[in-house]
Design a protein around this motif. Structure first.
Motif, PDB file in Angstrom:
ATOM      1  N   VAL A 229       0.828  -1.215   0.000  1.00 45.80           N
ATOM      2  CA  VAL A 229       0.000   0.000   0.000  1.00 45.80           C
ATOM      3  C   VAL A 229       0.861   1.263   0.000  1.00 45.80           C
ATOM      4  N   PRO A 230       1.860   1.416   0.898  1.00 44.97           N
ATOM      5  CA  PRO A 230       2.719   2.614   0.791  1.00 44.97           C
ATOM      6  C   PRO A 230       3.454   2.701  -0.542  1.00 44.97           C
ATOM      7  N   LEU A 231       3.861   1.548  -1.085  1.00 46.23           N
ATOM      8  CA  LEU A 231       4.525   1.549  -2.388  1.00 46.23           C
ATOM      9  C   LEU A 231       3.582   2.027  -3.479  1.00 46.23           C
ATOM     10  N   LEU A 232       2.338   1.600  -3.417  1.00 49.19           N
ATOM     11  CA  LEU A 232       1.336   2.020  -4.395  1.00 49.19           C
ATOM     12  C   LEU A 232       1.041   3.505  -4.283  1.00 49.19           C
ATOM     13  N   LEU A 233       0.864   3.994  -3.053  1.00 48.52           N
ATOM     14  CA  LEU A 233       0.558   5.407  -2.863  1.00 48.52           C
ATOM     15  C   LEU A 233       1.730   6.288  -3.281  1.00 48.52           C
ATOM     16  N   SER A 234       2.936   5.801  -3.101  1.00 57.74           N
ATOM     17  CA  SER A 234       4.108   6.563  -3.546  1.00 57.74           C
ATOM     18  C   SER A 234       4.176   6.629  -5.065  1.00 57.74           C
ATOM     19  N   ALA A 235       3.748   5.554  -5.733  1.00 64.35           N
ATOM     20  CA  ALA A 235       3.728   5.568  -7.193  1.00 64.35           C
ATOM     21  C   ALA A 235       2.668   6.521  -7.734  1.00 64.35           C
ATOM     22  N   LEU A 236       1.544   6.635  -7.023  1.00 63.65           N
ATOM     23  CA  LEU A 236       0.491   7.564  -7.452  1.00 63.65           C
ATOM     24  C   LEU A 236       0.862   9.011  -7.167  1.00 63.65           C
ATOM     25  N   ASP A 237       1.527   9.233  -6.051  1.00 61.26           N
ATOM     26  CA  ASP A 237       1.894  10.585  -5.642  1.00 61.26           C
ATOM     27  C   ASP A 237       3.317  10.556  -5.106  1.00 61.26           C
ATOM     28  N   PRO A 238       4.305  11.058  -5.861  1.00 63.12           N
ATOM     29  CA  PRO A 238       5.696  11.020  -5.388  1.00 63.12           C
ATOM     30  C   PRO A 238       5.914  11.760  -4.078  1.00 63.12           C
ATOM     31  N   SER A 239       5.043  12.725  -3.765  1.00 65.80           N
ATOM     32  CA  SER A 239       5.187  13.479  -2.523  1.00 65.80           C
ATOM     33  C   SER A 239       4.462  12.829  -1.352  1.00 65.80           C
ATOM     34  N   TYR A 240       4.048  11.576  -1.519  1.00 66.84           N
ATOM     35  CA  TYR A 240       3.298  10.890  -0.466  1.00 66.84           C
ATOM     36  C   TYR A 240       4.168  10.717   0.777  1.00 66.84           C
ATOM     37  N   ASP A 241       3.581  11.020   1.920  1.00 66.54           N
ATOM     38  CA  ASP A 241       4.271  10.893   3.201  1.00 66.54           C
ATOM     39  C   ASP A 241       3.667   9.735   3.972  1.00 66.54           C
ATOM     40  N   PRO A 242       4.425   8.638   4.190  1.00 61.98           N
ATOM     41  CA  PRO A 242       3.858   7.494   4.925  1.00 61.98           C
ATOM     42  C   PRO A 242       3.423   7.824   6.334  1.00 61.98           C
ATOM     43  N   ALA A 243       3.958   8.910   6.893  1.00 64.36           N
ATOM     44  CA  ALA A 243       3.596   9.286   8.255  1.00 64.36           C
ATOM     45  C   ALA A 243       2.320  10.110   8.333  1.00 64.36           C
ATOM     46  N   ALA A 244       1.660  10.301   7.196  1.00 67.40           N
ATOM     47  CA  ALA A 244       0.418  11.080   7.185  1.00 67.40           C
ATOM     48  C   ALA A 244      -0.651  10.384   8.004  1.00 67.40           C
ATOM     49  N   VAL A 245      -1.617  11.145   8.425  1.00 66.85           N
ATOM     50  CA  VAL A 245      -2.688  10.592   9.240  1.00 66.85           C
ATOM     51  C   VAL A 245      -3.522   9.633   8.416  1.00 66.85           C
ATOM     52  N   ALA A 246      -3.777   8.447   8.967  1.00 58.80           N
ATOM     53  CA  ALA A 246      -4.557   7.434   8.248  1.00 58.80           C
ATOM     54  C   ALA A 246      -5.976   7.924   8.040  1.00 58.80           C
ATOM     55  N   GLY A 247      -6.507   7.628   6.869  1.00 56.51           N
ATOM     56  CA  GLY A 247      -7.889   7.962   6.561  1.00 56.51           C
ATOM     57  C   GLY A 247      -8.069   9.306   5.892  1.00 56.51           C
ATOM     58  N   THR A 248      -6.966  10.038   5.666  1.00 62.63           N
ATOM     59  CA  THR A 248      -7.107  11.322   5.010  1.00 62.63           C
ATOM     60  C   THR A 248      -7.317  11.137   3.518  1.00 62.63           C
ATOM     61  N   GLN A 249      -7.767  12.180   2.863  1.00 55.07           N
ATOM     62  CA  GLN A 249      -8.025  12.112   1.430  1.00 55.07           C
ATOM     63  C   GLN A 249      -6.741  11.842   0.653  1.00 55.07           C
ATOM     64  N   ALA A 250      -5.583  12.324   1.190  1.00 58.57           N
ATOM     65  CA  ALA A 250      -4.324  12.131   0.487  1.00 58.57           C
ATOM     66  C   ALA A 250      -3.945  10.657   0.414  1.00 58.57           C
ATOM     67  N   GLN A 251      -4.442   9.845   1.347  1.00 54.70           N
ATOM     68  CA  GLN A 251      -4.115   8.428   1.352  1.00 54.70           C
ATOM     69  C   GLN A 251      -5.177   7.591   0.663  1.00 54.70           C
ATOM     70  N   HIS A 252      -6.207   8.202   0.167  1.00 58.36           N
ATOM     71  CA  HIS A 252      -7.260   7.477  -0.538  1.00 58.36           C
ATOM     72  C   HIS A 252      -7.522   8.172  -1.876  1.00 58.36           C
ATOM     73  N   PRO A 253      -6.551   8.087  -2.795  1.00 55.96           N
ATOM     74  CA  PRO A 253      -6.688   8.866  -4.024  1.00 55.96           C
ATOM     75  C   PRO A 253      -7.225   8.094  -5.215  1.00 55.96           C
ATOM     76  N   VAL A 254      -7.593   6.836  -5.056  1.00 59.12           N
ATOM     77  CA  VAL A 254      -7.885   5.982  -6.202  1.00 59.12           C
ATOM     78  C   VAL A 254      -9.376   6.026  -6.513  1.00 59.12           C
ATOM     79  N   ASP A 255      -9.694   6.197  -7.809  1.00 64.09           N
ATOM     80  CA  ASP A 255     -11.084   6.221  -8.261  1.00 64.09           C
ATOM     81  C   ASP A 255     -11.582   4.846  -8.682  1.00 64.09           C
TER      82      ASP A 255
END
Length: 405
Positions: free
Chosen positions: A154-180
């Motif tokens: 999951v962190p690997l996938l989110l990093s591929a979608l958004d290079p600026s993805y921060d794994p330490a971000a709060v769980a459940g935020t919109q930034a961690q759920h970007p997939v349509d």
């Protein structure tokens, strides 16, 4: 089976090579999109179990290159023809007809402006394909060789979608759920034992669902392959917990002789307070023994009853289903309610609607079509990079010799 014999057997196999698709399964996704409009308002897509990449190829050509297929392509061609007729035979149309044609088509300036918008939108499209097998590169597609059941995916996938993805971000935020949209066309190597194949396929679907729940945004879509069988309605009911609409679809390009179908889940709406995680996935897993003990403690204790008939009496062992015993010796057993409905809490089944996708005038995937005499068999568009039989081919060619025992 030889290449020529397969060409004679399957029309979609030939069409896939003629139209440049990597596999015939591309037509299944196109027919699903034609029925459910899966690609509308979609810019972030994840393709699970993607090898050899035919579904990713469809995503690349539709979302990034802007190509159209099926009904939408026919509508564009029809609109273009009518617009040309309006320019050539303008005197043959009434003002009302001219207005109708102009409203249903674009002028050259509008089309150019729209192409600019589409080009700008295509730059924002992010598509990630995941599989344990290597995938040949595709334009605009990020391929990951990873395990969809591993929490690190999951962190690997989110990093591929958004290079600026921060794994330490709060769980459940919109930034961690970007997939349509999450797609899964994966299937196990079938054994021929249908009950076993259906079970293994359902576990693969649960693995894809667990990952989808971690990355889907509210209102997202989930499409996965299933094998229809007995008690598959339990799976439908479980998916109905997370999605507003759950539909079973059978594309025309999918052989009718196969138990394969596709579950289309629309409008993702997780229950309040639900937190998805691959470390605690849905399903039973190691909690089986605990769940069995809890279930046994919940079952009612039913005493033995004596049943009476015209020929005499006989003893009946304890009934394992919910029942009620009376002093008269009669046992009332609750029968499983098979009435279709949404009230799943009272034991009623929820049966997903079934839809057949694809134009009836399209080729029949189970039929054999006569080939013309001058037909030339084509090679596959993209041969597998690392097929399971690669080692056998190397040994046969003498590139490597088997070790002596």
């Amino acid at each position: 089976m030889g290449k020529s014999s397969k060409d004679k057997r399957d029309a979609y196999y030939r069409l896939a090579k003629e139209q440049g698709w990597r596999a015939r399964s591309a037509f299944k996704l196109l027919q699903l999109d034609e029925e459910f409009d899966l690609f509308s308002n979609v810019s972030r897509v994840v393709d699970l179990c993607a090898a050899p990449g035919s579904w990713s190829q469809v995503l690349s050509r539709v979302l990034i290159k802007g190509e159209k297929f099926g009904r939408s392509a026919w509508q564009d061609r029809d609109a273009k023809v009518r617009q040309q007729m309006l320019g050539v035979f303008s005197d043959a149309f009434t003002p009302e007809q001219k207005e109708s044609i102009e409203n249903s088509t674009w002028s050259g300036d509008e089309a150019a402006q729209n192409n600019g918008v589409d080009a700008a939108a295509s730059r924002d499209v992010k598509i990630v394909s995941i599989d344990l097998q290597p995938i040949s590169p595709l334009a605009g597609i990020t391929t990951l060789r990873a395990d969809i059941t591993h929490p690190a995916t999951v962190p690997l996938l989110l990093s591929a979608l958004d290079p600026s993805y921060d794994p330490a971000a709060v769980a459940g935020t919109q930034a961690q759920h970007p997939v349509d949209l999450v797609l899964s066309d994966g299937a196990p190597d079938v054994t021929g034992l249908h009950d076993l194949d259906i079970y293994v396929q359902s576990q693969l679907l649960f693995a894809a669902l667990n990952l989808a729940l971690c990355v889907l945004k509210p209102g997202g879509k989930f499409v996965a392959k299933i094998f229809r069988g007995r008690n598959v309605d339990i799976l439908y009911a479980q998916l109905k917990i997370f999605f507003e609409k759950v539909i079973v679809a059978k594309p025309r390009s999918s052989r009718a002789s196969s138990v394969e179908a596709f579950i289309v889940c629309l409008n993702f709406r997780p229950p309040a307070g639900f937190q998805a995680s691959l470390e605690e996935p849905l399903g039973v897993g190691q909690r089986l023994d605990t769940l069995v003990r809890e279930r046994e403690m919940q079952l009612p204790i039913v005493a033995e009853a004596t049943m009476q008939s015209e020929k005499g009496t006989w003893d009946c062992s304890a009934v394992s289903t919910p029942a009620t015993s009376h002093e008269s010796g009669i046992t009332e057993v609750e029968v499983y309610d098979e009435v279709e409905g949404n009230n799943m809490g009272n034991g009623a089944r929820w049966i997903a609607p079934f839809i057949a996708c694809g134009d009836l005038s399209a080729f029949d995937s189970d039929a054999s079509y006569q080939l013309p005499e001058d037909y030339v068999s084509l090679d596959p568009v993209q041969p597998p990079i690392a097929p399971p039989y690669k080692r056998a081919l190397e040994m046969r060619a003498g590139l490597s010799k088997p070790a002596k025992v």
